[in-house]
Design an enzyme around this catalytic site. Structure first.
Site, PDB file in Angstrom:
ATOM      1  N   LYS A 232       0.832  -1.202   0.000  1.00 20.03           N
ATOM      2  CA  LYS A 232       0.000   0.000   0.000  1.00 20.03           C
ATOM      3  C   LYS A 232       0.871   1.258   0.000  1.00 20.03           C
ATOM      4  O   LYS A 232       0.686   2.157  -0.831  1.00 20.03           O
ATOM      5  CB  LYS A 232      -0.922   0.014   1.217  1.00 20.03           C
ATOM      6  CG  LYS A 232      -1.882   1.204   1.243  1.00 20.03           C
ATOM      7  CD  LYS A 232      -2.554   1.390   2.587  1.00 20.03           C
ATOM      8  CE  LYS A 232      -1.651   2.152   3.525  1.00 20.03           C
ATOM      9  NZ  LYS A 232      -2.328   2.580   4.775  1.00 20.03           N
ATOM     10  N   ASP A 250      -6.430   0.969   0.979  1.00 18.82           N
ATOM     11  CA  ASP A 250      -6.522   1.300   2.402  1.00 18.82           C
ATOM     12  C   ASP A 250      -7.903   0.884   2.915  1.00 18.82           C
ATOM     13  O   ASP A 250      -8.666   0.221   2.218  1.00 18.82           O
ATOM     14  CB  ASP A 250      -6.253   2.787   2.637  1.00 18.82           C
ATOM     15  CG  ASP A 250      -7.374   3.678   2.111  1.00 18.82           C
ATOM     16  OD1 ASP A 250      -8.272   3.166   1.398  1.00 18.82           O
ATOM     17  OD2 ASP A 250      -7.370   4.887   2.426  1.00 18.82           O
TER      18      ASP A 250
END
Length: 364
Positions: A232, A250
């Site tokens: 991420k 997320d």
């Protein structure tokens, strides 16, 4: 007295007496013949009456059946999926009204239909958030990677309020690598989990200084080797510091793509792969911004503002949140609700669109 005969003479009383029995016999015979006919006709009349009664009773049964059917029809209508009202599509200022379509896609949606719907949602969100950008303040790749690591388990706003002091004291990887951990911890305390985050940012700074000449690498396989950096964080850096496409999965992204039924996966890596297959690679970075911005401003975790959502007609989860437009409008956050955003120094496009910069840490 005797009766007069046909010839004008009179019959004798004796003749009249003889004729009487014959007439009675004839009358009795006629009566016998007529009686069965009368008795036979009676049942026929009764049968006819029964048929007439049956015909009259039939409408009564139909009306009773109709009365019984009516509640069933009402229950069937109640079970139909909620359809986004037209007035809900224009509840956000400066948002293009969503097109009128079925609120819930049909079960067994084909792969082609899913791709079309997903891409249409992204196009709609691009019109809603044309100024979408990473909501972390940064001036170079090093600041972005550190800020992204610090954003775990806290808001981007809190990070943006904290990093100015950090980067003022430690502007380069070499500076942060040689920092006193206790001093760094004190600066990072407002972000939460400050000890673990201090260890990560000092560790990644040492790795950058020792292994990459003090420069942030521009490859995924190198970035994920840095302490505290996962896929991420790596995609945030690649997409926003190097212009290389990546999907940022997320918590907001995960929540929305499942609500939209783009995928049922729960593992971030599998979500990334499933959603990435629905879009061309060139859309990945902007797609991430659009979805995350929508999750922060309108499609909240606990109470989505469904009545103020511009893509409500395309959403299978419409109705999970507040559907009344006026009440939903009160749930909007950041610039959509007339409040400051998360960046202290946002891009000019955001300010031109009516966005407000966030206040610095410690301000009233």
């Amino acid at each position: 007295m005797g009766e007069q005969g046909p010839d004008g003479g009179r019959k004798s009383a004796k003749a009249t007496k003889k004729a009487a029995p014959a007439e009675r016999v004839t009358a009795e015979k006629d009566a016998v013949k007529k009686t069965p006919a009368k008795e036979t006709a009676a049942p026929a009349k009764k049968a006819t009456a029964k048929k007439a009664t049956a015909k009259k009773a039939t409408p009564a049964k139909k009306s009773t059946s109709a009365r019984k059917t009516a509640p069933v029809a009402k229950r069937a209508v109640a079970k139909k999926p909620a359809v986004a009202p037209k007035k809900a599509t224009a509840a956000v200022e400066d948002v293009a009204p969503a097109k009128t379509v079925a609120a819930k896609p049909p079960r067994g949606e084909s792969r082609t239909a899913l791709v079309r719907r997903a891409r249409r949602i992204n196009r709609e969100l691009a019109e809603v958030y044309p100024y979408a950008h990473p909501e972390l303040d940064f001036e170079n790749p090093f600041q972005l990677v550190v800020a992204t690591v610090l954003s775990a388990q806290t808001t981007d706003l809190r990070v943006n309020q904290t990093t100015p002091a950090l980067f003022a004291k430690y502007p380069a990887p070499e500076d942060l690598a040689a920092a006193n951990p206790e001093e760094v911890e004190e600066i990072l305390r407002p972000t939460g989990f400050f000890r673990a985050k201090t260890k990560s940012v000092i560790g990644l700074s040492k790795a950058l200084a020792e292994d990459f000449g003090g420069e942030v690498p521009g490859r995924l396989e190198d970035l994920v080797k840095l302490p505290g950096v996962g896929r991420k964080t790596a995609f945030v850096v690649l997409g926003n510091a190097f212009g290389r496409p990546g999907i940022t999965v997320d918590t907001h992204f995960q929540r929305l793509v499942r609500r939209w039924e783009w995928t049922a996966e729960t593992d971030p890596d599998k979500i990334e792969a499933a959603v990435g297959a629905l879009f061309p690679k060139s859309d990945w970075t902007d797609l991430s911004h659009h979805v995350i911005w929508h999750g922060r401003r309108i499609c909240h975790a606990r109470k989505p503002a469904c009545g103020a959502c511009p893509i409500a007609p395309l959403c299978p989860a419409y109705g999970e949140g507040e559907t009344d437009p006026e009440k939903a409008r009160k749930l909007l956050k950041y610039e959509k609700g007339g409040f400051p955003g998360q960046r202290l120094n946002p891009p000019r496009a955001y300010l031109d669109a009516g966005g407000k910069p966030a206040p610095p840490l410690g301000s009233a």
